[in-house]
Design a protein around this motif. Sequence first.
Motif, PDB file in Angstrom:
ATOM      1  N   ARG A  98       0.797  -1.228   0.000  1.00 32.40           N
ATOM      2  CA  ARG A  98       0.000   0.000   0.000  1.00 32.40           C
ATOM      3  C   ARG A  98       0.829   1.277   0.000  1.00 32.40           C
ATOM      4  O   ARG A  98       0.266   2.369   0.050  1.00 32.40           O
ATOM      5  CB  ARG A  98      -0.892   0.031   1.245  1.00 32.40           C
ATOM      6  N   ILE A  99       2.168   1.133  -0.028  1.00 33.15           N
ATOM      7  CA  ILE A  99       3.003   2.327   0.084  1.00 33.15           C
ATOM      8  C   ILE A  99       4.394   2.045  -0.468  1.00 33.15           C
ATOM      9  O   ILE A  99       4.855   0.901  -0.471  1.00 33.15           O
ATOM     10  CB  ILE A  99       3.078   2.787   1.569  1.00 33.15           C
ATOM     11  N   PRO A 155       3.760  10.777   1.632  1.00 31.37           N
ATOM     12  CA  PRO A 155       2.566  11.101   2.412  1.00 31.37           C
ATOM     13  C   PRO A 155       1.311  10.336   2.001  1.00 31.37           C
ATOM     14  O   PRO A 155       0.377  10.224   2.780  1.00 31.37           O
ATOM     15  CB  PRO A 155       2.385  12.605   2.192  1.00 31.37           C
ATOM     16  N   VAL A 156       1.278   9.808   0.792  1.00 31.27           N
ATOM     17  CA  VAL A 156       0.092   9.074   0.335  1.00 31.27           C
ATOM     18  C   VAL A 156       0.378   7.578   0.397  1.00 31.27           C
ATOM     19  O   VAL A 156       1.358   7.103  -0.168  1.00 31.27           O
ATOM     20  CB  VAL A 156      -0.291   9.482  -1.103  1.00 31.27           C
ATOM     21  N   GLY A 157      -0.477   6.861   1.093  1.00 27.79           N
ATOM     22  CA  GLY A 157      -0.310   5.422   1.239  1.00 27.79           C
ATOM     23  C   GLY A 157      -0.454   5.027   2.692  1.00 27.79           C
ATOM     24  O   GLY A 157      -0.456   5.872   3.582  1.00 27.79           O
ATOM     25  N   THR A 158      -0.543   3.723   2.926  1.00 27.91           N
ATOM     26  CA  THR A 158      -0.698   3.187   4.270  1.00 27.91           C
ATOM     27  C   THR A 158       0.301   2.060   4.460  1.00 27.91           C
ATOM     28  O   THR A 158       0.393   1.160   3.627  1.00 27.91           O
ATOM     29  CB  THR A 158      -2.126   2.623   4.471  1.00 27.91           C
ATOM     30  N   VAL A 178      -1.048   2.383  -5.936  1.00 19.35           N
ATOM     31  CA  VAL A 178      -0.268   3.324  -5.116  1.00 19.35           C
ATOM     32  C   VAL A 178       0.302   4.382  -6.063  1.00 19.35           C
ATOM     33  O   VAL A 178       1.008   4.052  -7.019  1.00 19.35           O
ATOM     34  CB  VAL A 178       0.861   2.609  -4.352  1.00 19.35           C
ATOM     35  N   PRO A 181       4.949   9.152  -6.126  1.00 19.10           N
ATOM     36  CA  PRO A 181       5.151  10.199  -5.121  1.00 19.10           C
ATOM     37  C   PRO A 181       5.351  11.563  -5.779  1.00 19.10           C
ATOM     38  O   PRO A 181       5.769  11.650  -6.937  1.00 19.10           O
ATOM     39  CB  PRO A 181       6.417   9.751  -4.381  1.00 19.10           C
ATOM     40  N   ARG A 182       5.059  12.610  -5.038  1.00 17.18           N
ATOM     41  CA  ARG A 182       5.180  13.963  -5.594  1.00 17.18           C
ATOM     42  C   ARG A 182       6.631  14.400  -5.729  1.00 17.18           C
ATOM     43  O   ARG A 182       6.949  15.235  -6.566  1.00 17.18           O
ATOM     44  CB  ARG A 182       4.412  14.949  -4.722  1.00 17.18           C
TER      45      ARG A 182
END
Length: 201
Positions: A98-99, A155-158, A178, A181-182
């Motif tokens: 998830r990340i 920052p996005v994901g678990t 997923v 990333p930025r």
Amino acid sequence: MPILEDLKEYAERATGLHRPGKRQAAELPHPRKPHVVRFRDDGLVPNHPRWPLTLYRSAVRIDERHDPAAVLEDLFEANGWGDSWRNGIYDYVHYHSRIHEVLGIARGKGRVRFGGNKGRIFTLKAGDVAILPAGTGHQCLSEEDDFLVVGAYPPVGTYDECTEVEDRPKALQRIPKVPVPRKDPVYGADGPLLRLWKKSK
């Protein structure tokens, strides 16, 4: 070692001692050409269907003025990768569905296999940084006594940890979702990671 490092990190964050700060940390990386490796699904570890493991060798300048773990933490945080930890790498094969994850080597050397049991072994040393897209298997095979890794996440994901065949069906659905990333955790918004992962779609 984890408890000692946790106490050290707490004291450094409270006082600012031996930490470069985010602004100075962003100036510490050396320009490096990324080494990329793609892994196939090995039947247990899915790996990522499109995006490669990205490795920067000797990317981060380690000096005596700063705690090397603090340098990596501040650098990753400056680029939006947080929830950092200090420890080693587990000695069993696992992956995150998830990340994405970044692993920066603060001290010592370790032999790490990426991609699962049929993957590739790399010797990682202080200053090296590995960026693992979701699904990438990883396992520490051996390490020096002082081997210390700083890990962090976008920052996005678990966070999750997958190890069993039973994890696969849901993991196979989650991994491709997923998002990119930025920022590159080492080189920021203009870093090679974003071009590599977008190109690989």
